[in-house]
Design a protein around this motif. Sequence first.
Motif, PDB file in Angstrom:
ATOM      1  N   LEU A   1       0.810  -1.210   0.000  1.00 43.02           N
ATOM      2  CA  LEU A   1       0.000   0.000   0.000  1.00 43.02           C
ATOM      3  C   LEU A   1       0.848   1.266   0.000  1.00 43.02           C
ATOM      4  CD1 LEU A   1      -2.991   0.716  -0.002  1.00 43.02           C
ATOM      5  CD2 LEU A   1      -2.929   0.700   2.483  1.00 43.02           C
ATOM      6  N   GLY A   2       0.703   2.058  -1.058  1.00 43.67           N
ATOM      7  CA  GLY A   2       1.384   3.343  -1.150  1.00 43.67           C
ATOM      8  C   GLY A   2       2.816   3.288  -1.640  1.00 43.67           C
TER       9      GLY A   2
ATOM     10  N   LEU B   1       6.905  10.814  -1.580  1.00 39.24           N
ATOM     11  CA  LEU B   1       7.637  11.308  -0.417  1.00 39.24           C
ATOM     12  C   LEU B   1       6.728  11.690   0.746  1.00 39.24           C
ATOM     13  CD1 LEU B   1      10.401  13.430  -2.185  1.00 39.24           C
ATOM     14  CD2 LEU B   1      10.478  11.041  -1.414  1.00 39.24           C
ATOM     15  N   ASN B   2       5.442  11.851   0.487  1.00 41.81           N
ATOM     16  CA  ASN B   2       4.507  12.217   1.551  1.00 41.81           C
ATOM     17  C   ASN B   2       3.490  11.124   1.849  1.00 41.81           C
ATOM     18  OD1 ASN B   2       5.381  14.949   2.273  1.00 41.81           O
ATOM     19  ND2 ASN B   2       4.925  15.385   0.132  1.00 41.81           N
ATOM     20  N   GLY B   3       3.684   9.941   1.261  1.00 41.81           N
ATOM     21  CA  GLY B   3       2.821   8.798   1.568  1.00 41.81           C
ATOM     22  C   GLY B   3       1.379   9.000   1.156  1.00 41.81           C
ATOM     23  N   ILE B   4       1.146   9.655   0.022  1.00 39.98           N
ATOM     24  CA  ILE B   4      -0.225   9.916  -0.432  1.00 39.98           C
ATOM     25  C   ILE B   4      -0.529   9.083  -1.665  1.00 39.98           C
ATOM     26  CG2 ILE B   4      -1.789  11.673  -1.370  1.00 39.98           C
ATOM     27  CD1 ILE B   4      -0.204  13.724   0.344  1.00 39.98           C
ATOM     28  N   TYR B   5      -1.652   8.381  -1.610  1.00 41.86           N
ATOM     29  CA  TYR B   5      -2.139   7.605  -2.750  1.00 41.86           C
ATOM     30  C   TYR B   5      -3.661   7.687  -2.744  1.00 41.86           C
ATOM     31  CZ  TYR B   5      -3.169   3.518  -5.684  1.00 41.86           C
ATOM     32  OH  TYR B   5      -3.656   2.672  -6.655  1.00 41.86           O
ATOM     33  N   THR B   6      -4.199   8.532  -3.625  1.00 46.77           N
ATOM     34  CA  THR B   6      -5.646   8.688  -3.714  1.00 46.77           C
ATOM     35  C   THR B   6      -6.109   8.343  -5.126  1.00 46.77           C
ATOM     36  OG1 THR B   6      -5.532  11.028  -4.324  1.00 46.77           O
ATOM     37  CG2 THR B   6      -5.698  10.532  -1.986  1.00 46.77           C
ATOM     38  N   VAL B   7      -7.291   7.762  -5.204  1.00 44.91           N
ATOM     39  CA  VAL B   7      -7.926   7.453  -6.484  1.00 44.91           C
ATOM     40  C   VAL B   7      -9.397   7.826  -6.365  1.00 44.91           C
ATOM     41  CG1 VAL B   7      -8.485   5.661  -8.181  1.00 44.91           C
ATOM     42  CG2 VAL B   7      -6.335   5.528  -6.901  1.00 44.91           C
TER      43      VAL B   7
ATOM     44  N   GLY C   1     -10.966  10.286  -5.191  1.00 48.54           N
ATOM     45  CA  GLY C   1     -11.406  10.833  -3.904  1.00 48.54           C
ATOM     46  C   GLY C   1     -11.170   9.945  -2.703  1.00 48.54           C
ATOM     47  N   THR C   2     -10.754   8.711  -2.904  1.00 45.75           N
ATOM     48  CA  THR C   2     -10.477   7.825  -1.772  1.00 45.75           C
ATOM     49  C   THR C   2      -8.984   7.833  -1.480  1.00 45.75           C
ATOM     50  OG1 THR C   2     -12.340   6.382  -2.336  1.00 45.75           O
ATOM     51  CG2 THR C   2     -10.648   5.458  -0.896  1.00 45.75           C
ATOM     52  N   ASP C   3      -8.632   8.176  -0.238  1.00 47.35           N
ATOM     53  CA  ASP C   3      -7.243   8.224   0.192  1.00 47.35           C
ATOM     54  C   ASP C   3      -6.878   6.857   0.763  1.00 47.35           C
ATOM     55  OD1 ASP C   3      -4.772   8.659   1.333  1.00 47.35           O
ATOM     56  OD2 ASP C   3      -5.347  10.535   2.309  1.00 47.35           O
ATOM     57  N   TYR C   4      -6.170   6.053  -0.026  1.00 46.76           N
ATOM     58  CA  TYR C   4      -5.851   4.686   0.371  1.00 46.76           C
ATOM     59  C   TYR C   4      -4.714   4.583   1.374  1.00 46.76           C
ATOM     60  CZ  TYR C   4      -9.128   3.107  -3.129  1.00 46.76           C
ATOM     61  OH  TYR C   4     -10.277   2.880  -3.829  1.00 46.76           O
ATOM     62  N   THR C   5      -3.999   5.659   1.617  1.00 49.91           N
ATOM     63  CA  THR C   5      -2.895   5.600   2.579  1.00 49.91           C
ATOM     64  C   THR C   5      -3.142   6.450   3.829  1.00 49.91           C
ATOM     65  OG1 THR C   5      -1.771   7.264   1.218  1.00 49.91           O
ATOM     66  CG2 THR C   5      -1.080   4.964   0.931  1.00 49.91           C
ATOM     67  N   ALA C   6      -4.355   6.948   3.994  1.00 49.07           N
ATOM     68  CA  ALA C   6      -4.679   7.753   5.191  1.00 49.07           C
ATOM     69  C   ALA C   6      -4.435   6.935   6.454  1.00 49.07           C
ATOM     70  CB  ALA C   6      -6.119   8.237   5.138  1.00 49.07           C
TER      71      ALA C   6
ATOM     72  N   ARG D   1      -0.636   6.671   7.210  1.00 51.68           N
ATOM     73  CA  ARG D   1      -0.111   7.908   7.800  1.00 51.68           C
ATOM     74  C   ARG D   1      -0.573   8.043   9.250  1.00 51.68           C
ATOM     75  NH1 ARG D   1      -1.963   9.688   2.941  1.00 51.68           N
ATOM     76  NH2 ARG D   1      -3.573  10.992   3.885  1.00 51.68           N
ATOM     77  N   SER D   2      -1.813   7.683   9.518  1.00 44.86           N
ATOM     78  CA  SER D   2      -2.339   7.726  10.877  1.00 44.86           C
ATOM     79  C   SER D   2      -1.603   6.748  11.789  1.00 44.86           C
ATOM     80  CB  SER D   2      -3.843   7.414  10.869  1.00 44.86           C
ATOM     81  OG  SER D   2      -4.345   7.360  12.186  1.00 44.86           O
TER      82      SER D   2
END
Length: 176
Positions: free
Chosen positions: A56-57, A155-161, A163-168, A171-172
Amino acid sequence: MANEVNRIPTVLVDHAIYLGNSRLIGTGEVTLPSISPQTASVEGAGIGGSLDVPVLGHFDSMSLEIAFRTVELDAAELMKPVAHDLVIRGSQQSYDGAGGTLKTEPVVVYVRGMLKGNDQGKFKAGESVDGKVELEVLRIKMVKAGKELYEVDKLNGIYTVLGTDYTASVRSDLGI
């Protein structure tokens, strides 16, 4: 568009490449990166053999290539060893079957990348130079008609498709 059933996507009408969203650096041909998730092989009890699952991510190296027909001063900016923010703006055409008309809508790609390679091209009278710049993509986001299709920010761990943020949750979990 009111009736999407009758809309037939046809062609990218044109595009332009901007450095920092305001400085036009050309209209060269752009080859967008392949986006391939890194995978881990999983095997064991309850699994009939092995399978590769995406991590993931995490993504393999992504390269964006811009082919310029001529030598451009502003394109030389991309040779600096810093991260560059590019905006590739396109106009995509579709045929509206209900109204019998051609319509356009914007497609925008936002890229942050660093120089990975620079093919200077060739000089031959009466022909284009065909130089190429290749960037290692750190972040890419595509927006069509104002709707974000996807974003990958390595570099910021963001992966959205869509509107869904799959790496939220990742990060949490990490307290980010």
